[in-house]
Design a protein around this motif. Structure first.
Motif, mmCIF file in Angstrom:
data_model
loop_
_atom_site.group_PDB
_atom_site.id
_atom_site.type_symbol
_atom_site.label_atom_id
_atom_site.label_comp_id
_atom_site.label_asym_id
_atom_site.label_seq_id
_atom_site.Cartn_x
_atom_site.Cartn_y
_atom_site.Cartn_z
ATOM 1 N N PRO A 89 0.861 -1.332 0.102
ATOM 2 C CA PRO A 89 0.027 0.201 -0.050
ATOM 3 C C PRO A 89 0.684 1.379 -0.047
ATOM 4 O O PRO A 89 0.430 2.456 -0.651
ATOM 5 N N ALA A 90 1.960 1.267 0.538
ATOM 6 C CA ALA A 90 2.702 2.354 0.564
ATOM 7 C C ALA A 90 3.391 2.668 -0.750
ATOM 8 O O ALA A 90 3.537 3.981 -1.210
ATOM 9 N N ALA A 91 3.694 1.691 -1.542
ATOM 10 C CA ALA A 91 4.262 1.840 -2.889
ATOM 11 C C ALA A 91 2.923 2.607 -3.758
ATOM 12 O O ALA A 91 3.527 3.472 -4.343
ATOM 13 N N TYR A 92 1.784 2.316 -3.555
ATOM 14 C CA TYR A 92 1.047 2.815 -4.139
ATOM 15 C C TYR A 92 0.628 4.586 -3.611
ATOM 16 O O TYR A 92 0.383 5.379 -4.456
ATOM 17 N N ALA A 93 0.669 4.725 -2.550
ATOM 18 C CA ALA A 93 0.816 5.953 -2.053
ATOM 19 C C ALA A 93 1.847 6.983 -2.291
ATOM 20 O O ALA A 93 1.677 8.031 -2.908
ATOM 21 N N VAL A 94 3.018 6.352 -2.306
ATOM 22 C CA VAL A 94 4.283 7.237 -2.602
ATOM 23 C C VAL A 94 4.263 7.500 -4.301
ATOM 24 O O VAL A 94 4.621 8.691 -4.560
ATOM 25 N N HIS A 95 3.707 6.753 -5.008
ATOM 26 C CA HIS A 95 3.763 6.924 -6.363
ATOM 27 C C HIS A 95 2.467 7.431 -7.024
ATOM 28 O O HIS A 95 2.239 7.362 -8.258
ATOM 29 N N ALA A 96 1.605 7.940 -5.812
ATOM 30 C CA ALA A 96 0.322 8.545 -6.640
ATOM 31 C C ALA A 96 0.260 9.289 -7.818
ATOM 32 O O ALA A 96 -0.431 9.308 -8.588
ATOM 33 N N LYS A 97 1.330 10.262 -7.637
ATOM 34 C CA LYS A 97 1.279 11.489 -8.346
ATOM 35 C C LYS A 97 2.235 11.258 -9.433
ATOM 36 O O LYS A 97 2.998 12.515 -9.867
ATOM 37 N N ILE A 98 2.503 10.032 -10.091
ATOM 38 C CA ILE A 98 3.710 10.146 -10.815
ATOM 39 C C ILE A 98 3.521 10.738 -12.194
ATOM 40 O O ILE A 98 4.098 11.139 -12.969
ATOM 41 N N GLU A 107 -4.673 8.030 -9.746
ATOM 42 C CA GLU A 107 -3.566 8.206 -9.080
ATOM 43 C C GLU A 107 -3.100 6.764 -8.379
ATOM 44 O O GLU A 107 -1.845 6.446 -8.268
ATOM 45 N N VAL A 108 -4.184 5.999 -8.394
ATOM 46 C CA VAL A 108 -3.918 4.494 -7.928
ATOM 47 C C VAL A 108 -3.169 3.728 -8.941
ATOM 48 O O VAL A 108 -2.566 2.846 -8.671
ATOM 49 N N GLN A 109 -3.048 4.276 -10.371
ATOM 50 C CA GLN A 109 -2.274 3.905 -11.325
ATOM 51 C C GLN A 109 -0.907 4.118 -11.298
ATOM 52 O O GLN A 109 -0.025 3.837 -12.191
ATOM 53 N N ARG A 154 6.358 1.311 -12.998
ATOM 54 C CA ARG A 154 7.048 -0.121 -13.249
ATOM 55 C C ARG A 154 7.048 -0.311 -14.806
ATOM 56 O O ARG A 154 7.898 -0.760 -15.219
ATOM 57 N N GLN A 155 5.794 -0.079 -15.258
ATOM 58 C CA GLN A 155 5.834 -0.038 -16.705
ATOM 59 C C GLN A 155 6.853 0.791 -17.688
ATOM 60 O O GLN A 155 7.287 0.287 -18.600
ATOM 61 N N SER A 156 7.066 1.891 -17.224
ATOM 62 C CA SER A 156 8.099 2.880 -17.771
ATOM 63 C C SER A 156 9.339 2.073 -17.672
ATOM 64 O O SER A 156 10.129 2.357 -18.722
ATOM 65 N N THR A 161 10.258 9.038 -15.512
ATOM 66 C CA THR A 161 9.158 9.780 -15.101
ATOM 67 C C THR A 161 9.786 11.342 -14.509
ATOM 68 O O THR A 161 11.056 11.532 -14.823
ATOM 69 N N HIS A 162 8.995 12.311 -14.262
ATOM 70 C CA HIS A 162 9.627 13.649 -13.918
ATOM 71 C C HIS A 162 10.332 13.592 -12.582
ATOM 72 O O HIS A 162 11.069 14.541 -12.366
ATOM 73 N N ARG A 163 10.441 12.440 -11.908
ATOM 74 C CA ARG A 163 11.382 12.325 -10.829
ATOM 75 C C ARG A 163 12.288 11.111 -10.444
ATOM 76 O O ARG A 163 12.816 10.655 -9.629
#
Length: 307
Positions: free
Chosen positions: A100-109, A115-117, A123-125, A295-297
């Motif tokens: 769940p932390a991974a989904y939260a940290v990367h919500a605004k990729i 956001e859930v994606q 990972r796909q990138s 990604t941008h970060r």
């Protein structure tokens, strides 16, 4: 010749370090960082609290015994507080909350995406870069710092015919990874070992993947791990590292409050941001890596074995 270690943080970072040197303030920052992650996860539809309760209700003794190497000694840098957990990665709580932390940290990729994606998009990138820059499909893959297996399962989906080994220092993470593998009927070899000294035979892999791990290491450990990965790769093999991009404006312009929360959970961030990763890779015996912003970060470095 090895370059001198550069770990000098900028002014904002030094001010944050001063704040975090005061223990009550450091504890408050860690608490705030953790609460922010939980709230964000729940907001985007990831049931953090319920998922953790479900995992906590299970008896994990057999799972732990199946993967743990009781003879393993932990390096000093690892036996410290990470990600707002007092015992770092050496705890069940940390293991239960990774996904769940991974989904939260990367919500605004990616702006405009759900956001859930964010985590799947990240990972796909990375995998798109692997597929475009590594011409031959690897047969043997080592996933270093595999955690609870998210990166290993993703690699298996990209390379379904490859034999994959997931390596991590936390037996708790590996126990959860093994449980998830059983649920998925996935055949992955889990290895509880130090990445600096794996005990694996020379020239046994075509691809070594290191996904979001180097920012959690002091520079000395990163250099030792790169040398070990060079030993493990076959002639023509590839090293791929995906991690935070220190050159990203996101980090350079990060507000002091957010930087404080981030650094409270990442004790080696200054060392990582100061590391010349291209130079370190070359010094370990690889060709000059390609660096691609995915990604941008985040950025991905890919390098082939030299000689």
């Amino acid at each position: 010749m090895t370059a001198a270690v550069n770990t000098n943080p900028g002014l904002a970072s030094r001010l944050v370090n001063g704040i975090l040197a005061i223990q009550p303030l450091a504890d408050l920052a860690k608490h705030q960082a953790r609460q922010m992650m939980i709230k964000r996860a729940e907001r985007i539809g990831v049931p953090w609290t319920q998922e953790v309760k479900t995992l906590q209700a299970r008896d994990w003794k057999a799972d732990l015994a199946q993967v743990e190497n009781p003879q393993l000694s932990y390096p000093d840098y690892y036996v410290t507080s990470f990600h707002a957990y007092k015992t770092g990665n050496l705890s069940w709580q940390a293991a239960f909350e990774v996904e769940p932390a991974a989904y939260a940290v990367h919500a605004k990729i990616l702006q405009g995406a759900e956001e859930v994606q964010g985590d799947p998009i990240l990972r796909q990138s990375y995998h798109n870069i692997l597929k475009s820059q590594i011409p031959n499909e690897p047969q043997d893959i080592l996933d270093v710092g595999c955690s609870v297996g998210l990166s290993s399962f993703a690699l298996q989906a990209v390379y379904p015919h490859a034999k994959i080994t997931g390596l991590d220092l936390s037996p708790y993470f590996l126990a959860v990874a093994n449980y998830r593998a059983q649920q998925r009927q996935a055949k992955i070899n889990w290895l509880h070992a130090q990445a600096e000294s794996t005990g694996l035979p020379d020239a046994s892999f075509d691809l070594v993947s290191i996904f979001l791990m180097c920012h959690e290491l002091p520079q000395s450990a990163t250099r030792q791990i790169l040398a070990e990965m060079r030993r493990l790769l076959r002639p023509g093999g590839y090293l791929a590292i995906m991690d935070m991009n220190p050159k990203s404006e996101v980090y350079q312009k990060m507000p002091a409050y957010i930087l404080t929360l981030l650094k409270s959970t990442e004790p080696y961030l200054d060392e990582y941001f100061a590391l010349n990763i291209e130079q370190a890779i070359v010094e370990a015996g690889f060709q000059t890596p390609t660096i691609t912003n995915n990604t941008h970060r985040h950025r991905t470095a890919i390098a082939q074995v030299s000689g």
